[in-house]
Design a protein around this motif. Sequence first.
Motif, PDB file in Angstrom:
ATOM      1  N   SER A 161      45.495  53.496 -32.018  1.00 66.23           N
ATOM      2  CA  SER A 161      44.488  52.488 -32.339  1.00 66.23           C
ATOM      3  C   SER A 161      44.849  51.178 -31.654  1.00 66.23           C
ATOM      4  N   VAL A 162      43.831  50.387 -31.375  1.00 66.02           N
ATOM      5  CA  VAL A 162      44.085  49.130 -30.678  1.00 66.02           C
ATOM      6  C   VAL A 162      43.009  48.123 -31.032  1.00 66.02           C
ATOM      7  N   SER A 163      43.344  46.851 -30.937  1.00 62.45           N
ATOM      8  CA  SER A 163      42.384  45.768 -31.108  1.00 62.45           C
ATOM      9  C   SER A 163      42.295  45.005 -29.794  1.00 62.45           C
ATOM     10  N   VAL A 164      41.104  44.976 -29.215  1.00 58.86           N
ATOM     11  CA  VAL A 164      40.875  44.259 -27.962  1.00 58.86           C
ATOM     12  C   VAL A 164      40.438  42.835 -28.315  1.00 58.86           C
ATOM     13  N   PRO A 165      41.156  41.812 -27.881  1.00 61.07           N
ATOM     14  CA  PRO A 165      40.815  40.446 -28.283  1.00 61.07           C
ATOM     15  C   PRO A 165      39.407  40.045 -27.850  1.00 61.07           C
ATOM     16  N   ALA A 166      38.810  39.145 -28.602  1.00 59.36           N
ATOM     17  CA  ALA A 166      37.528  38.579 -28.190  1.00 59.36           C
ATOM     18  C   ALA A 166      37.674  37.955 -26.816  1.00 59.36           C
ATOM     19  N   HIS A 167      36.714  38.217 -25.938  1.00 62.04           N
ATOM     20  CA  HIS A 167      36.686  37.716 -24.562  1.00 62.04           C
ATOM     21  C   HIS A 167      37.806  38.296 -23.702  1.00 62.04           C
ATOM     22  N   GLY A 168      38.450  39.347 -24.162  1.00 63.86           N
ATOM     23  CA  GLY A 168      39.569  39.903 -23.426  1.00 63.86           C
ATOM     24  C   GLY A 168      39.326  41.318 -22.943  1.00 63.86           C
ATOM     25  N   GLU A 169      40.332  41.873 -22.276  1.00 60.97           N
ATOM     26  CA  GLU A 169      40.309  43.261 -21.847  1.00 60.97           C
ATOM     27  C   GLU A 169      41.734  43.789 -21.897  1.00 60.97           C
ATOM     28  N   LEU A 170      41.882  45.109 -21.919  1.00 59.70           N
ATOM     29  CA  LEU A 170      43.206  45.707 -21.861  1.00 59.70           C
ATOM     30  C   LEU A 170      43.114  47.107 -21.277  1.00 59.70           C
ATOM     31  N   ARG A 171      44.280  47.602 -20.860  1.00 58.42           N
ATOM     32  CA  ARG A 171      44.381  48.937 -20.297  1.00 58.42           C
ATOM     33  C   ARG A 171      45.120  49.845 -21.272  1.00 58.42           C
ATOM     34  N   SER A 172      44.775  51.117 -21.236  1.00 60.93           N
ATOM     35  CA  SER A 172      45.515  52.094 -22.014  1.00 60.93           C
ATOM     36  C   SER A 172      46.839  52.404 -21.327  1.00 60.93           C
ATOM     37  N   ASP A 173      47.718  53.086 -22.040  1.00 62.75           N
ATOM     38  CA  ASP A 173      48.899  53.658 -21.407  1.00 62.75           C
ATOM     39  C   ASP A 173      48.450  54.804 -20.504  1.00 62.75           C
ATOM     40  N   PRO A 174      49.252  55.171 -19.503  1.00 63.90           N
ATOM     41  CA  PRO A 174      48.886  56.317 -18.664  1.00 63.90           C
ATOM     42  C   PRO A 174      48.888  57.620 -19.462  1.00 63.90           C
ATOM     43  N   ALA A 175      47.944  58.488 -19.143  1.00 60.96           N
ATOM     44  CA  ALA A 175      47.887  59.832 -19.724  1.00 60.96           C
ATOM     45  C   ALA A 175      48.014  60.847 -18.602  1.00 60.96           C
ATOM     46  N   ARG A 176      48.810  61.891 -18.827  1.00 56.85           N
ATOM     47  CA  ARG A 176      48.970  62.949 -17.833  1.00 56.85           C
ATOM     48  C   ARG A 176      47.714  63.805 -17.800  1.00 56.85           C
ATOM     49  N   LEU A 177      47.013  63.784 -16.681  1.00 54.10           N
ATOM     50  CA  LEU A 177      45.805  64.579 -16.515  1.00 54.10           C
ATOM     51  C   LEU A 177      45.530  64.736 -15.030  1.00 54.10           C
ATOM     52  N   ASP A 178      45.490  65.967 -14.569  1.00 55.89           N
ATOM     53  CA  ASP A 178      45.175  66.212 -13.158  1.00 55.89           C
ATOM     54  C   ASP A 178      43.677  66.053 -12.944  1.00 55.89           C
ATOM     55  N   VAL A 179      43.306  65.158 -12.019  1.00 52.62           N
ATOM     56  CA  VAL A 179      41.898  64.930 -11.706  1.00 52.62           C
ATOM     57  C   VAL A 179      41.724  64.977 -10.198  1.00 52.62           C
ATOM     58  N   GLY A 180      40.609  65.502  -9.767  1.00 52.24           N
ATOM     59  CA  GLY A 180      40.316  65.585  -8.349  1.00 52.24           C
ATOM     60  C   GLY A 180      39.364  64.493  -7.915  1.00 52.24           C
ATOM     61  N   ARG A 181      39.389  64.199  -6.644  1.00 55.98           N
ATOM     62  CA  ARG A 181      38.470  63.213  -6.080  1.00 55.98           C
ATOM     63  C   ARG A 181      37.044  63.717  -6.213  1.00 55.98           C
ATOM     64  N   LEU A 182      36.161  62.880  -6.732  1.00 55.74           N
ATOM     65  CA  LEU A 182      34.753  63.162  -7.008  1.00 55.74           C
ATOM     66  C   LEU A 182      34.568  64.050  -8.231  1.00 55.74           C
ATOM     67  N   ASP A 183      35.640  64.270  -9.016  1.00 58.83           N
ATOM     68  CA  ASP A 183      35.497  64.908 -10.321  1.00 58.83           C
ATOM     69  C   ASP A 183      34.950  63.898 -11.324  1.00 58.83           C
ATOM     70  N   SER A 184      34.344  64.413 -12.380  1.00 59.12           N
ATOM     71  CA  SER A 184      33.901  63.561 -13.481  1.00 59.12           C
ATOM     72  C   SER A 184      34.847  63.719 -14.659  1.00 59.12           C
ATOM     73  N   VAL A 185      35.121  62.609 -15.337  1.00 52.64           N
ATOM     74  CA  VAL A 185      35.893  62.640 -16.568  1.00 52.64           C
ATOM     75  C   VAL A 185      35.056  62.027 -17.681  1.00 52.64           C
ATOM     76  N   THR A 186      35.384  62.427 -18.903  1.00 51.53           N
ATOM     77  CA  THR A 186      34.680  61.943 -20.086  1.00 51.53           C
ATOM     78  C   THR A 186      35.635  61.108 -20.918  1.00 51.53           C
ATOM     79  N   VAL A 187      35.251  59.873 -21.192  1.00 55.48           N
ATOM     80  CA  VAL A 187      36.038  58.972 -22.030  1.00 55.48           C
ATOM     81  C   VAL A 187      35.322  58.847 -23.371  1.00 55.48           C
ATOM     82  N   THR A 188      36.056  59.111 -24.450  1.00 58.03           N
ATOM     83  CA  THR A 188      35.469  59.097 -25.784  1.00 58.03           C
ATOM     84  C   THR A 188      36.166  58.039 -26.630  1.00 58.03           C
ATOM     85  N   LEU A 189      35.391  57.183 -27.273  1.00 58.33           N
ATOM     86  CA  LEU A 189      35.900  56.116 -28.131  1.00 58.33           C
ATOM     87  C   LEU A 189      35.373  56.322 -29.546  1.00 58.33           C
TER      88      LEU A 189
END
Length: 414
Positions: free
Chosen positions: A119-147
């Motif tokens: 879980s995380v709290s993104v500050p008002a007017h701010g942005e942040l990055r997640s930690d890296p996740a191990r996942l093999d992805v190919g160029r022009l592949d699609s990924v799904t991000v779920t929040l």
Amino acid sequence: MKKLLTPLLAAALGLTLLSGPAADARPAPAARWHAAWGAAPQLPSTGFTANWSQEGFSRQTLRQVVRLTEDGDRVRIRLSNAYGTSPLAVTGATVARTTTGASVDPGSVRHLTFGGERSVSVPAHGELRSDPARLDVGRLDSVTVTLYFAGTTGPATFHSQAWTDSYRADGDRRADTDGRAFTARSQSWYYLSGVEVSGGTPPAKGGVVLFGDSITDSFGSTPDTNRRYSDALAERIDAPVVNAGIGGNLVLNDSAWYGERSTARFRRDALDQPGVTTVALLQGLNDIGYSEAALKPDAHPTYKPSPVVTSAELIAAYRQLIDAAHARGVRVIGSTLLPFKDTSHWGPTAERTSAEVNHWIRTSGEFDAVVDFATLLADPRDAKALNPVYAHADRLHPNDAGYRLMAEAVAPLL
């Protein structure tokens, strides 16, 4: 002759030679991250199509599909709360390889962490990055991000025109692999402003950011088919491509519907993208055309502000963007404004100003390279109008074929 450093000589010099397991213990080089997808954040607003930005989310799961332009074995996401007035509580997030619609590959679901926590709290007017996740992805592949949002978010920082479906479900569905629970759809992106990858094959060229308004954002391309200007370019070059267009965006003025002015958002949306080495700039037509559009009887209420803008004002702003890019060691490709006769933006002042701007782009020598879209996409029977072969029905934006032609023209300059 080159002398070899022997163990005996090393000892005499007070040095230690590493070999075998000890050599492997040396720190690995820092990961090189590349922006593989992006969307420029906007204020919550009504927009041209229905969206969820003003209502936000409450005890709901949001699933978003994006197409990557670089391969890798590690993935991280960037979340933006740039226009939030309070912290954004994200209960959890996952990333997975897309199959169809809201469904994902069951073996690819990865729970994301932020500083080691789910879980995380993104500050008002701010942005942040997640930690890296191990996942093999190919160029022009699609990924799904779920929040998943267990609480109530309030109005959502978003990107209005995604040209692909995003999905919403009630309750915590972040780890679902089928899409049956995701019964609500929207063609906007919410909170997600970037996906970055590392560990793949080094690209032949540095990253490219396409920066501009609705033409860069690819209004008029066929939804859910990845036929945007940026997609067409990524298919033609071995380099990551990020689309930083915003429909309706202005160079010189902020807009409630169409984002902050380019001179204010250029660093965030273009220069701060990891790995960027070139920006292709195509913008100014709305600054020129809104003042004409606002005078027409059927003028859309969003054509505000609509001051008359001179070519000198636009040129000064272009120079500001060029200087900012060059200060970062980033090249800038200048693009002439597309023909727009017989559109809501056309009028005598707009015609004159656009001609002056295009002349400066072609002849000033201040860009690192120039692509002449005004000539490339002109109607052979009337150079002031967009060629019908490459035009969307509104005659202001290209169609799929037009975006492909633009990409073909830009690719050799990279």
